[in-house]
Design an enzyme around this catalytic site. Structure first.
Site, mmCIF file in Angstrom:
data_model
loop_
_atom_site.group_PDB
_atom_site.id
_atom_site.type_symbol
_atom_site.label_atom_id
_atom_site.label_comp_id
_atom_site.label_asym_id
_atom_site.label_seq_id
_atom_site.Cartn_x
_atom_site.Cartn_y
_atom_site.Cartn_z
ATOM 1 N N ASP A 123 32.173 43.123 30.621
ATOM 2 C CA ASP A 123 31.721 41.929 31.342
ATOM 3 C C ASP A 123 30.193 41.827 31.306
ATOM 4 O O ASP A 123 29.642 40.742 31.081
ATOM 5 C CB ASP A 123 32.213 41.967 32.793
ATOM 6 N N HIS A 162 40.077 39.011 29.479
ATOM 7 C CA HIS A 162 39.757 39.133 30.905
ATOM 8 C C HIS A 162 39.156 37.800 31.330
ATOM 9 O O HIS A 162 38.339 37.228 30.607
ATOM 10 C CB HIS A 162 38.767 40.271 31.101
#
Length: 349
Positions: free
Chosen positions: A100, A124
């Site tokens: 991320d 994700h």
């Protein structure tokens, strides 16, 4: 897409029999799949796609440990392994599998290569769902899709090599080409999913962050630690406390639950175990429900995302993370676990 009944609720599900590998290959026959990142999900997904006959390249920062790992796995620099920007330029489907934090930092370089008709693929929902914090806002003329295997990339690869698959969720955030559905399902089949169930980017990240902090990692470690401590404080040895807390669960009961369900496992334990479990499970549910509600609210409001982004952006993040992981590793609970695992008999003995 078929409707399947899960506990009395119908959901949209795609199975391999409905969308076989041959169909997936046909859908993606003119596509170049660029897998960015070679950390958690990248190796498993890229290798599975390659072995399934798709045109795959890998994008990774040159000189990194992950670049070297990709070379060890058979990716060839200049042929199937490129730096991230060159892979983005060559790919028609960009699998954005960086962490991320990595996605946030690399996004400007990736975005400029997202020309009309390409697809941006995630595993994700973090970057898109919290784009007010991540800054990841894709162009309007590309497909934005998601396939999220419900397990680690290591497990995805291992089960693939065994002829099995991990179930995955899929989602479409933006269908610019009219082909997003076929693209996402074909990719889900290609990476080795068992079956695919429909979700949204938001639901995926909400459930994922809750699960990681809850029963998958955070809660289970907390419960392990609490039971182990109670047993040790009442005179039980480390070996006995660990075996009753972790070993029996992970080695004996969890495989039975995976195969047949908790209800079956309850029905096939001793009557003493049945009575105790039936008496106590609701007490544990009631005790932890407020914590799970607090956790979900922290996820929903973006607070967990903010904490993660802030922590990951600090220059000393890796040093502090390693110190916390070392504390876990050095605990008596998991040092005992290391010894117990070393004493397991070999299967061929």
């Amino acid at each position: 897409m078929a409707k399947m009944n899960f506990g009395g609720v119908e959901e949209n599900v795609v199975t391999r029999s409905e969308f076989p590998l041959e169909k997936a290959r046909e859908v993606l026959k003119n596509e170049t799949i660029a897998v960015l990142g070679y950390g958690v999900q990248g190796p498993g997904q890229s290798l599975n796609l390659k072995d399934n006959g798709f045109n795959v390249i890998v994008g990774q920062r040159k000189g990194s440990k992950s670049w070297d790992r990709a070379v060890e796995d058979g990716w060839v620099p200049g042929e199937t392994l490129f730096d991230i920007e060159e892979a983005c330029e060559k790919g028609t489907i960009i699998e954005y599998l960086l962490s991320d934090a990595g996605q946030i930092s690399v996004w400007p370089s990736v975005k400029k290569h997202l020309t009309a008709g390409k697809a941006l693929y995630f595993s994700h929902g973090f970057g898109i769902t919290y784009n007010d914090q991540t800054g990841i806002v894709p162009p309007a003329d590309v497909d934005v899709i998601l396939v999220a295997p419900k397990g680690s990339g290591t497990s995805l690869r291992r089960l693939f090599l065994q002829g099995k698959g991990i179930n995955s969720s899929y989602a479409i955030w933006q269908d610019a080409t009219g082909k997003a559905y076929e693209r996402v399902i074909a990719l889900g089949v290609g990476v080795g999913s068992g079956y695919l169930f429909e979700t949204t980017f938001k639901r995926e990240v909400y459930s994922d962050l809750t699960g990681e902090r809850g029963t998958l990692m955070g809660a289970i470690q907390g419960i392990f630690a609490a039971q182990y401590q109670v047993l040790r404080e009442n005179g039980h040895t480390p070996s006995e406390a660990f075996n009753e807390t972790v070993e029996e669960l992970s080695q004996s009961l969890m495989p039975l639950i995976a195969e047949n369900g908790m209800d079956w496992m309850y029905a096939n334990c001793s009557t003493t175990a049945q009575r105790g479990a039936l008496d106590w499970w609701k007490k544990f549910r009631d005790a932890t429900l407020p914590v799970f509600n607090e956790l979900y609210e922290s996820v929903r409001t973006g607070n967990e995302a903010r904490i993660s982004i802030d922590a990951n952006s600090r220059p000393d993040y890796r040093e502090k993370l390693n110190a916390e992981l070392e504390e876990l590793h050095d605990s008596e609970l998991w040092r005992t676990g290391e010894t117990v695992r070393s004493l397991r008999p070999e299967r061929n003995e």
